[in-house]
Design a protein around this motif. Structure first.
Motif, PDB file in Angstrom:
ATOM      1  N   VAL A   1       0.850  -1.191   0.000  1.00  0.00           N
ATOM      2  CA  VAL A   1       0.000   0.000   0.000  1.00  0.00           C
ATOM      3  C   VAL A   1       0.882   1.236   0.000  1.00  0.00           C
ATOM      4  N   SER A   2       0.622   2.126  -0.917  1.00  0.00           N
ATOM      5  CA  SER A   2       1.405   3.348  -1.038  1.00  0.00           C
ATOM      6  C   SER A   2       0.963   4.372   0.007  1.00  0.00           C
ATOM      7  N   THR A   3       1.931   4.924   0.737  1.00  0.00           N
ATOM      8  CA  THR A   3       1.589   5.978   1.697  1.00  0.00           C
ATOM      9  C   THR A   3       1.105   7.231   0.974  1.00  0.00           C
ATOM     10  N   ALA A   4       1.614   7.465  -0.235  1.00  0.00           N
ATOM     11  CA  ALA A   4       1.144   8.621  -1.017  1.00  0.00           C
ATOM     12  C   ALA A   4      -0.327   8.463  -1.367  1.00  0.00           C
ATOM     13  N   MET A   5      -0.744   7.226  -1.705  1.00  0.00           N
ATOM     14  CA  MET A   5      -2.154   6.978  -2.002  1.00  0.00           C
ATOM     15  C   MET A   5      -3.010   7.215  -0.761  1.00  0.00           C
ATOM     16  N   LEU A   6      -2.566   6.727   0.398  1.00  0.00           N
ATOM     17  CA  LEU A   6      -3.325   6.929   1.634  1.00  0.00           C
ATOM     18  C   LEU A   6      -3.423   8.416   1.976  1.00  0.00           C
ATOM     19  N   ASP A   7      -2.362   9.150   1.697  1.00  0.00           N
ATOM     20  CA  ASP A   7      -2.385  10.589   1.953  1.00  0.00           C
ATOM     21  C   ASP A   7      -3.420  11.280   1.066  1.00  0.00           C
ATOM     22  N   GLU A   8      -3.513  10.828  -0.188  1.00  0.00           N
ATOM     23  CA  GLU A   8      -4.516  11.384  -1.100  1.00  0.00           C
ATOM     24  C   GLU A   8      -5.924  11.078  -0.603  1.00  0.00           C
ATOM     25  N   VAL A   9      -6.146   9.840  -0.149  1.00  0.00           N
ATOM     26  CA  VAL A   9      -7.456   9.461   0.388  1.00  0.00           C
ATOM     27  C   VAL A   9      -7.812  10.356   1.575  1.00  0.00           C
ATOM     28  N   MET A  10      -6.870  10.508   2.499  1.00  0.00           N
ATOM     29  CA  MET A  10      -7.141  11.326   3.690  1.00  0.00           C
ATOM     30  C   MET A  10      -7.374  12.788   3.327  1.00  0.00           C
ATOM     31  N   HIS A  11      -6.625  13.294   2.360  1.00  0.00           N
ATOM     32  CA  HIS A  11      -6.828  14.679   1.922  1.00  0.00           C
ATOM     33  C   HIS A  11      -8.263  14.880   1.427  1.00  0.00           C
ATOM     34  N   THR A  12      -8.749  13.918   0.635  1.00  0.00           N
ATOM     35  CA  THR A  12     -10.115  14.010   0.123  1.00  0.00           C
ATOM     36  C   THR A  12     -11.135  13.890   1.246  1.00  0.00           C
ATOM     37  N   LEU A  13     -10.939  12.927   2.145  1.00  0.00           N
ATOM     38  CA  LEU A  13     -11.874  12.734   3.252  1.00  0.00           C
ATOM     39  C   LEU A  13     -11.932  13.966   4.162  1.00  0.00           C
ATOM     40  N   GLU A  14     -10.762  14.574   4.386  1.00  0.00           N
ATOM     41  CA  GLU A  14     -10.727  15.781   5.219  1.00  0.00           C
ATOM     42  C   GLU A  14     -11.420  16.936   4.509  1.00  0.00           C
ATOM     43  N   ALA A  15     -11.199  17.047   3.197  1.00  0.00           N
ATOM     44  CA  ALA A  15     -11.783  18.152   2.435  1.00  0.00           C
ATOM     45  C   ALA A  15     -13.309  18.100   2.444  1.00  0.00           C
ATOM     46  N   VAL A  16     -13.873  16.887   2.469  1.00  0.00           N
ATOM     47  CA  VAL A  16     -15.340  16.776   2.435  1.00  0.00           C
ATOM     48  C   VAL A  16     -15.930  16.632   3.835  1.00  0.00           C
ATOM     49  N   GLY A  17     -15.079  16.704   4.862  1.00  0.00           N
ATOM     50  CA  GLY A  17     -15.576  16.667   6.228  1.00  0.00           C
ATOM     51  C   GLY A  17     -15.863  15.278   6.765  1.00  0.00           C
ATOM     52  N   ALA A  18     -15.373  14.236   6.080  1.00  0.00           N
ATOM     53  CA  ALA A  18     -15.627  12.864   6.540  1.00  0.00           C
ATOM     54  C   ALA A  18     -14.698  12.469   7.682  1.00  0.00           C
ATOM     55  N   ILE A  19     -13.533  13.121   7.787  1.00  0.00           N
ATOM     56  CA  ILE A  19     -12.647  12.968   8.945  1.00  0.00           C
ATOM     57  C   ILE A  19     -12.256  14.359   9.411  1.00  0.00           C
ATOM     58  N   SER A  20     -11.915  14.480  10.692  1.00  0.00           N
ATOM     59  CA  SER A  20     -11.595  15.808  11.218  1.00  0.00           C
ATOM     60  C   SER A  20     -10.154  16.200  10.955  1.00  0.00           C
ATOM     61  N   GLN A  21      -9.264  15.192  10.856  1.00  0.00           N
ATOM     62  CA  GLN A  21      -7.867  15.493  10.568  1.00  0.00           C
ATOM     63  C   GLN A  21      -7.168  14.265  10.016  1.00  0.00           C
ATOM     64  N   LYS A  22      -6.077  14.506   9.305  1.00  0.00           N
ATOM     65  CA  LYS A  22      -5.264  13.425   8.768  1.00  0.00           C
ATOM     66  C   LYS A  22      -4.346  12.874   9.850  1.00  0.00           C
TER      67      LYS A  22
END
Length: 287
Positions: A256-277
């Protein structure tokens, strides 16, 4: 002879997971001293992460974005590897007699979701972000899965429903649903998540499980009857299965790429699905 190590694996009852069923049926896990017990999860990723949290499953084959969001919100699990490395194609559906005809019509409408932090929930946020809508004004109706969504759309209790395109195609072909658009996940769609206590207590058995399933998944498309197997088991048209197989790749390199996970978290944070990365390594286990 040593008693086999039992591991409960949960996943959606869909074509992506056929390699698991074949490996179980053909005794491939048993040869490695593992009793893999499959559990269908028609409720999707949110339901699977709940199963992990409740100790009802050891391994979940679930949507990347839902796993990431759930772990950040406190589910005691880690991502062990990729399972499907291509994106998931989501169909955006309405009831056949709906007044909605385009994705733009959905602004401010009610989305049916299987449950909070499920793929159907999180991808509705992604759709909103890509469409330039205010996510704070989105409305959701929890329906438990595709059967609940069929009822909710028919009764006009919800306006739209997003689900994997091939599995919903029979409902579109029959005239029950209309597909008014589609959207792909911006990342590999399925990962394997494992409960943290199982990682500690059954690590050797887990290594065997992933070695077996990676072999089965990597070779599945080379089976002469792969298309027929999917068509028969999941009641899908062979032409549709053929098109899907051409676009789908199970993970060859399961890392699993950490860069891919960072992209996922960036999107989730942007839409308010998580409070922080969080640091991506906190989501992962390396065998």
């Amino acid at each position: 002879m040593a008693k086999p190590v039992r591991l409960h694996v949960t996943g959606v009852p869909e074509h992506f997971n056929l390699p698991w069923h074949l490996a179980i049926e053909e005794g491939a896990f048993a040869e490695q001293g593992v009793e893999a017990v499959w559990q269908d999860a028609p409720g999707g990723t949110g339901a699977m992460m709940q199963q992990l949290e409740n100790g009802e499953a050891d391994i979940a084959i679930a949507l990347t974005e839902g796993v990431v969001a759930s772990i950040i919100k406190g589910v005691a699990a880690k991502i062990a590897q990729l399972f499907v490395q291509t994106p998931l194609s989501w169909g955006i559906h309405v009831a056949a007699n709906s007044e909605f005809n385009t994705v733009e019509d959905f602004k401010g409408s009610r989305f049916a979701i299987s449950r909070p932090t499920s793929g159907s929930h999180l991808m509705a946020f992604v759709l909103a972000q890509q469409s330039g809508w205010l996510t704070q004004k989105m409305s959701f109706v929890e329906v438990g899965g595709i059967e609940g969504a069929r009822q909710a759309l028919a009764k006009q209790e919800a306006d739209a429903f997003m689900w994997e395109k091939l599995m919903t195609k029979p409902l579109v072909d029959s005239g029950e649903f209309r597909r008014v658009g589609e959207i792909d996940t911006p990342w590999p769609c399925f990962v394997a998540a494992v409960r943290e206590d199982v990682l500690q207590s059954k690590s050797e058995a887990l290594k065997h499980v992933f070695q077996v399933i990676n072999t089965y998944a990597a070779s599945f498309k080379q089976r002469e009857n792969a298309q027929q197997l999917i068509s028969d088991r999941f009641k899908l048209e062979q032409n549709d299965v053929s098109e899907w197989l051409q676009k789908t790749e199970w993970a060859q390199n399961a890392q699993v790429s950490t860069a891919m996970l960072d992209e996922v978290m960036h999107t989730l944070e942007a839409v308010g699905a998580i409070s922080q990365k969080v640091p991506p390594e906190q989501l992962l286990v390396r065998f």
